[in-house]
Design a protein around this motif. Structure first.
Motif, PDB file in Angstrom:
ATOM      1  N   ALA A 213       0.764  -1.046   0.316  1.00 31.00           N
ATOM      2  CA  ALA A 213       0.041   0.278   0.313  1.00 31.00           C
ATOM      3  C   ALA A 213       0.699   1.211  -0.012  1.00 31.00           C
ATOM      4  O   ALA A 213       0.661   2.515  -0.691  1.00 31.00           O
ATOM      5  CB  ALA A 213      -1.186  -0.294   0.995  1.00 31.00           C
ATOM      6  N   GLU A 214       2.017   1.189   0.650  1.00 33.23           N
ATOM      7  CA  GLU A 214       2.669   2.635   1.412  1.00 33.23           C
ATOM      8  C   GLU A 214       3.555   3.130  -0.846  1.00 33.23           C
ATOM      9  O   GLU A 214       3.652   2.832  -1.200  1.00 33.23           O
ATOM     10  CB  GLU A 214       3.867   2.063   1.763  1.00 33.23           C
ATOM     11  CG  GLU A 214       5.127   2.900   2.356  1.00 33.23           C
ATOM     12  CD  GLU A 214       5.889   3.563   0.778  1.00 33.23           C
ATOM     13  OE1 GLU A 214       6.422   4.437   0.888  1.00 33.23           O
ATOM     14  OE2 GLU A 214       5.996   2.086   0.382  1.00 33.23           O
ATOM     15  N   THR A 216       1.998   2.314  -3.178  1.00 34.82           N
ATOM     16  CA  THR A 216       1.134   2.253  -4.392  1.00 34.82           C
ATOM     17  C   THR A 216       0.930   3.614  -4.308  1.00 34.82           C
ATOM     18  O   THR A 216       0.653   4.469  -4.791  1.00 34.82           O
ATOM     19  CB  THR A 216      -0.243   1.278  -4.023  1.00 34.82           C
ATOM     20  OG1 THR A 216      -0.144   0.207  -4.603  1.00 34.82           O
ATOM     21  CG2 THR A 216      -1.350   1.608  -5.158  1.00 34.82           C
ATOM     22  N   SER A 217       0.866   3.711  -2.882  1.00 29.61           N
ATOM     23  CA  SER A 217       1.061   4.894  -2.249  1.00 29.61           C
ATOM     24  C   SER A 217       1.642   6.633  -2.849  1.00 29.61           C
ATOM     25  O   SER A 217       0.649   7.343  -3.724  1.00 29.61           O
ATOM     26  CB  SER A 217       0.273   5.822  -1.238  1.00 29.61           C
ATOM     27  OG  SER A 217       0.496   6.758  -0.717  1.00 29.61           O
ATOM     28  N   TYR A 221       0.801   9.482  -5.919  1.00 35.05           N
ATOM     29  CA  TYR A 221       1.467  10.996  -5.764  1.00 35.05           C
ATOM     30  C   TYR A 221       2.676  11.102  -6.844  1.00 35.05           C
ATOM     31  O   TYR A 221       2.933  12.614  -6.733  1.00 35.05           O
ATOM     32  CB  TYR A 221       2.023  11.020  -4.231  1.00 35.05           C
ATOM     33  CG  TYR A 221       1.107  11.050  -3.122  1.00 35.05           C
ATOM     34  CD1 TYR A 221       0.003  11.586  -3.194  1.00 35.05           C
ATOM     35  CD2 TYR A 221       0.688  10.308  -2.296  1.00 35.05           C
ATOM     36  CE1 TYR A 221      -0.644  12.255  -2.142  1.00 35.05           C
ATOM     37  CE2 TYR A 221      -0.066  10.415  -1.226  1.00 35.05           C
ATOM     38  CZ  TYR A 221      -1.311  11.373  -1.548  1.00 35.05           C
ATOM     39  OH  TYR A 221      -2.437  11.465  -0.186  1.00 35.05           O
ATOM     40  N   LYS A 239      -6.172  -2.574   1.590  1.00 38.03           N
ATOM     41  CA  LYS A 239      -5.551  -0.759   1.190  1.00 38.03           C
ATOM     42  C   LYS A 239      -5.309   0.141   0.174  1.00 38.03           C
ATOM     43  O   LYS A 239      -4.959   0.704  -0.259  1.00 38.03           O
ATOM     44  CB  LYS A 239      -4.049  -1.328   2.565  1.00 38.03           C
ATOM     45  CG  LYS A 239      -4.805  -1.645   3.485  1.00 38.03           C
ATOM     46  CD  LYS A 239      -5.749  -0.739   4.152  1.00 38.03           C
ATOM     47  CE  LYS A 239      -6.351  -0.897   5.859  1.00 38.03           C
ATOM     48  NZ  LYS A 239      -7.291   0.509   6.114  1.00 38.03           N
ATOM     49  N   VAL A 243      -6.496   2.561  -2.641  1.00 34.86           N
ATOM     50  CA  VAL A 243      -5.564   4.030  -3.039  1.00 34.86           C
ATOM     51  C   VAL A 243      -6.071   4.673  -4.396  1.00 34.86           C
ATOM     52  O   VAL A 243      -5.799   5.209  -4.795  1.00 34.86           O
ATOM     53  CB  VAL A 243      -4.065   3.670  -2.659  1.00 34.86           C
ATOM     54  CG1 VAL A 243      -3.126   4.861  -3.672  1.00 34.86           C
ATOM     55  CG2 VAL A 243      -3.385   3.198  -1.373  1.00 34.86           C
ATOM     56  N   GLN A 246      -9.254   6.146  -4.385  1.00 38.45           N
ATOM     57  CA  GLN A 246      -9.580   7.564  -4.119  1.00 38.45           C
ATOM     58  C   GLN A 246      -8.874   7.982  -5.654  1.00 38.45           C
ATOM     59  O   GLN A 246      -9.443   9.157  -5.958  1.00 38.45           O
ATOM     60  CB  GLN A 246      -8.557   7.612  -2.902  1.00 38.45           C
ATOM     61  CG  GLN A 246      -9.137   8.940  -2.557  1.00 38.45           C
ATOM     62  CD  GLN A 246      -7.784   9.149  -1.478  1.00 38.45           C
ATOM     63  OE1 GLN A 246      -7.690   8.640  -0.389  1.00 38.45           O
ATOM     64  NE2 GLN A 246      -7.406  10.324  -1.075  1.00 38.45           N
TER      65      GLN A 246
END
Ligand code: DUC
Ligand code: ZN
Ligand code: ZN
Ligand code: ZN
Length: 472
Positions: A213-214, A216-217, A221, A239, A243, A246
């Motif tokens: 998830a990290e 991916t996020s 960004y 999770k 991401v 959203q």
């Protein structure tokens, strides 16, 4: 050569209706009721479903220690007519030349399904990044970047990922990412092994959900800063999927795929006796049931667009391949065979169990994969002018997935013993009969490259789709 398929129940991603399909010279020429063509061959599809040949946007034929194209006819036996394969970039060779060489040396005349290529950046450098502008000229519009695997040649750090996003955008090339935090994975792996936790059951603990998830996020960004499209491959958990959802809802061109095994299996597979868990080792790992349930919802609601197999039949199979990791889970080569089973599993456990509709099945297994790969509407739909890649599907069939029916060249079947409802009775690739009732009957090596168009899925077309827009 002409073909008339009569009275089938046609399923597309947006519609279901009864009609005939007429095919000439590899293309769909007409669709309608009571078509009156004199064809070389006429098939009565009464009581059958007729849908586009499967498009599996994620397979490995010569990457990650996988078996090559000799076994690629397995795709056809399972109803998949087009595969998206990954081309590794040798050091010092441009992405474009990597594709040209790979096609000539490994694919041309050997691939049985039609194929799409994705690049893989393995030699991050200014030349490589500059060279992104040249890949559309060889029919490639997607390039994968590995955020995981620090210490391996294909690891790409944030500096090069960001540059790839910026340059990919200019070239109309979408960056695909393997999203896992490389440092977290390496440290966790080392600690587990040092603690003597070497058994395959510890494998998922080395690659946690949050590490995926990290990353991916972080990639999302970075894509936002670069104003670039991003395609997250093999999303395994809630999770990471959230991401993506959203970002998508904020209007970004961020899309995700999940894979058959993340929908069919849960992390209990790693505790099977006799090292059997190694058969399911792939990266990122298969997750707990709560994530599996979420992924089904995510594909149904359009938060993830496509379901690929991530087919990767390891050289040596279980006995000679996977068992390299008997004493150390980190030495188990990742990947499992699945290209032949994807449609069967998605139909049986998705459609027949009421988790997704027939139209959604076509959307995530055929249409969206073609769109994300830039080969729509040549592939992935049944419309006049499309390639005549057609599955005539018998919904009445009942059977079981058995290794003896597998053509993928491995020594085990990932879905051994799973129930199968329905089966591709006939599979046509560009109008040619390639498979019947799970058996390959066609000519090997006739696959052609489907040329991916640049700027394939960066822009508005997906956003118009209702199914992608229901999280308000
Ligand atoms: N990623 C894949 O998509 N497949 C094989 C291994 C990997 O890391
Ligand atoms: Zn990957
Ligand atoms: Zn893969
Ligand atoms: Zn894999």
């Amino acid at each position: 050569m002409s073909l008339l398929i009569k009275n089938g129940n046609i399923i597309t991603s947006t519609n279901e209706y009864q009609a005939d399909i007429y095919v000439e010279d590899e293309k769909i020429v007409a669709i309608g009721e009571n078509l009156d063509y004199k064809a070389d061959e006429t098939i009565d599809a009464t009581g059958k479903y007729v849908f586009p040949g499967g498009v599996d946007e994620h397979v490995h034929y010569n990457s990650f220690n996988s078996l090559g194209y000799e076994h690629s006819h397995a795709a056809l036996a399972g109803g998949t007519t087009t595969v998206g394969d990954f081309v590794m970039q040798p050091e010092g060779v441009s992405l474009k030349d990597s594709v040209i060489n790979y096609k000539r040396d490994f694919v041309d005349g050997v691939s049985t399904p039609d194929y799409i290529f994705h690049g893989i950046i393995m030699d991050p450098s200014d030349e490589t990044i500059e060279g992104l502008k040249d890949v559309p000229s060889v029919g490639v519009s997607s390039v994968k970047v590995f955020m995981a695997y620090k210490g391996m040649p294909f690891y790409v750090d944030d500096e090069w990922l960001f540059k790839a996003l910026q340059n990919g955008k200019k070239a109309g090339v979408t960056i695909m990412i393997h999203a896992e935090n490389a440092d977290v994975v390496n440290i966790r792996t080392k600690q587990l092994i040092e603690e003597g936790k070497t058994d395959v059951k510890y494998f998922p603990k080395s690659r946690p959900v949050f590490a995926e998830a990290e990353a991916t996020s972080r990639a999302v960004y970075m894509a936002k800063i670069a104003d670039a499209p991003l395609f997250v491959v093999h999303v395994t958990n809630q999770k990471a999927a959230e991401v993506i959802r959203q970002a998508y809802n904020e209007g970004m061109s961020v899309y995700g795929e999940t894979c058959t095994h993340y929908l069919m299996l849960n992390d209990e597979v790693f505790s099977k006796p006799n090292f059997e868990g190694a058969k399911y080792v792939c990266t990122p790992p298969i997750r707990p049931q709560s994530d599996v349930d979420f992924l089904w919802e995510a594909i149904d609601r359009g938060w993830l667009l496509a379901v690929g197999s991530d087919h990767c039949a390891i050289v040596g199979g279980f006995e000679e391949g996977k068992k390299k990791g008997l004493k150390d889970f980190s030495k188990i080569p990742p990947g499992s065979p699945g290209v032949q089973d994807r449609l069967n599993m998605m139909w049986t456990y998705g459609v027949e169990e009421g988790k997704i509709s027939r139209q959604k099945f076509v959307e995530v297994c055929c249409t969206n994969p073609a769109k994300v790969c830039g080969v729509y509407p040549q592939k992935g739909d049944l419309i006049v002018g499309s390639d005549a890649d057609i599955v005539v599907f018998n919904p009445e069939y009942k059977g079981t997935i058995k290794f003896e029916d597998a053509l993928m060249g491995s020594d085990y079947s990932t879905y051994e013993g799973y129930e199968q409802k329905g089966r591709a009775e006939k599979v046509f690739l560009r109008g040619k009969l390639m498979a019947e009732n799970g058996k390959f009957v066609g000519e090997k090596g006739i696959g052609k490259q489907a040329m991916s168009k640049p700027y394939a899925y960066s822009y508005s077309k997906f956003k118009e789709k209702e199914s992608l827009d229901d999280n308000k």
